[in-house]
Design an enzyme around this catalytic site. Structure first.
Site, mmCIF file in Angstrom:
data_model
loop_
_atom_site.group_PDB
_atom_site.id
_atom_site.type_symbol
_atom_site.label_atom_id
_atom_site.label_comp_id
_atom_site.label_asym_id
_atom_site.label_seq_id
_atom_site.Cartn_x
_atom_site.Cartn_y
_atom_site.Cartn_z
ATOM 1 N N LEU A 227 71.614 19.598 107.408
ATOM 2 C CA LEU A 227 70.829 20.535 108.211
ATOM 3 C C LEU A 227 71.696 21.721 108.625
ATOM 4 C CD1 LEU A 227 68.228 21.225 109.793
ATOM 5 C CD2 LEU A 227 69.232 20.017 111.751
ATOM 6 N N GLY A 236 74.552 31.338 103.153
ATOM 7 C CA GLY A 236 75.364 30.549 102.237
ATOM 8 C C GLY A 236 76.118 29.425 102.901
ATOM 9 N N ALA A 239 75.714 25.917 101.141
ATOM 10 C CA ALA A 239 76.473 25.795 99.884
ATOM 11 C C ALA A 239 77.941 25.499 100.173
ATOM 12 C CB ALA A 239 76.333 27.077 99.067
ATOM 13 N N GLU A 261 70.475 11.557 98.675
ATOM 14 C CA GLU A 261 69.298 10.766 99.020
ATOM 15 C C GLU A 261 68.069 11.653 99.192
ATOM 16 O OE1 GLU A 261 67.723 8.044 102.783
ATOM 17 O OE2 GLU A 261 69.866 8.291 102.447
#
Length: 406
Positions: A227, A236, A239, A261
């Site tokens: 999150l 970004g 990432a 997951e």
């Protein structure tokens, strides 16, 4: 419910205001506010709250340590004695079940708690620091990612406050079992200078990773929750956070590969971007080899260098092949589409073989019913639709790679 009471029904998402507060002045600033994306995990499936006029819910967090303030205001509340026993929803009761203990409902007390952030420092061990330049032309901003485990001193009480954000931004979110010491945490903070000139930290996001056991003496880390808080999106940050997780685990010899997951579409896109960017420099993913089709060499190199599992490596191959394909060349583009569709079609081909076996033992009407129920006859339409969706997603990843926006 009568029309006369409809004005007492409000959308929980519209009446809730969330803030990350760096200073007392931020409390009065509207540009610090952001709204939840969902609230059904707290207020019920329809996300409505009943029984109040002009309801406002304020959920404020100190930006660093996440000390929490809950404010609930309204001009009127329905009374059971005057409304045939109808009761207003227990807003604070619903929130109390999910907020970390120790939150305050006194705004003055919350302001005093902001002073704790002056000395707040991140928990755990610094793994990585990076800077980003926001798209709107603002000055560069600095972030740091820290690694913690369940045993990290005082971290779990902080995590209890941090994980509440999941309820507003991650569908089907659940709080993890922190008694299990296989959980690890990667928390990203913005490092900024206060008006007084000292360094301060603001919590920007986090990820949880579970270290699954893999026979005989290995582990298979699985990224579970990721999150980035709304004020830090489109920069970004996610990432970089994912890359930090990779960098931490790829150096450990006991790690087989890294999985994710049930990734959301947005997170899968970021994952594809990071993985494709990493793999494009590997020998097996160079154009001369990539046009020969997916290979064991690709799977081995991606796993050895970046601990990417085979299923994800196949997506990376398809992204990089599309990136290198001249789609104006009809032959090259057709070859690419057939390659991807053959992979997508494999499960359906298996199902067709199973249906042929069933046809021999079922009555014609039973077989027809089974054919309808399994949707085998719709395979071509679904395949075409699936491919179009996939190529669209791949093109978004490629566009970001070409922009090279980190």
């Amino acid at each position: 419910m009568t029309d006369a009471l409809c004005h007492l029904v409000v959308d929980g998402n519209e009446v809730m205001e969330i803030k990350l507060v760096r200073s007392a002045e931020d409390i009065e600033k509207d540009d610090c506010s952001f709204a939840p994306e969902m609230c059904h995990q707290v207020f019920g499936e329809n996300e409505n709250i009943f029984g109040y006029s002009d309801l406002q819910i304020r959920l404020y967090y100190s930006a660093g340590s996440l000390q929490t303030y809950l404010g609930i205001e309204y001009t009127d509340k329905i009374e059971p004695s005057k409304s045939e026993g109808l009761k207003a929803d227990d807003v604070e009761g619903a929130l109390k079940k999910v907020l970390a203990p120790g939150y305050t409902t006194n705004l003055d007390q919350f302001v005093s708690l902001l002073k704790k952030d002056e000395s707040f420092t991140p928990y755990g061990r610094l793994l990585y620091a990076f800077t980003v330049t926001p798209r709107d032309g603002e000055d560069k901003r600095t972030f740091e990612v820290y690694y913690t485990e369940t045993s990290t001193s005082n971290f779990l009480s902080f995590h209890q406050r941090l994980q509440t954000f999941l309820l507003w931004y991650v569908d089907a979110a659940s709080f993890i079992d922190v008694d299990d010491d296989q959980w690890t945490f990667f928390t990203v903070y913005e490092k900024y200078q206060s008006e007084e000139g000292g360094w301060r930290y603001a919590t920007a996001g986090y990820a949880t990773v579970y270290r699954y056991y893999a026979y005989p003496h290995h582990i298979r880390p699985r990224v579970s929750q990721v999150l980035v808080l709304p004020p830090f999106r489109k920069m970004g940050v996610c990432a970089h956070l994912l890359q930090t997780i990779y960098s931490h685990f790829v150096t450990l010899p006991e790690v087989v590969d890294i999985t994710v997951e049930d990734p959301s579409e947005d997170f899968q896109r970021i994952r594809d971007y990071v993985d494709a960017k990493n793999c494009q420099s590997l020998p097996a993913f160079q154009p001369a080899k990539i046009f020969q089709g997916f290979s064991t060499e690709m799977a081995n190199q991606a796993c050895s260098k970046y601990k990417i599992n085979k299923k994800q490596t196949r997506r990376v191959y398809e992204i990089l092949r599309l990136k290198n394909t001249n789609t104006s060349d009809k032959t090259a583009y057709l070859s690419y589409r057939l390659d991807v569709k053959n992979r997508l079609n494999a499960p359906f081909q298996k199902k067709k073989l199973e249906m042929k076996k069933l046809q021999k033992v079922l009555k014609p009407e039973e077989y027809a019913a089974t054919l309808t129920a399994t949707g085998v006859g719709e395979t071509q339409n679904r395949l075409a639709s699936h491919y179009q969706t996939l190529e669209h997603e791949y093109r978004r990843v490629i566009h970001r790679m070409e922009m090279d926006f980190d």
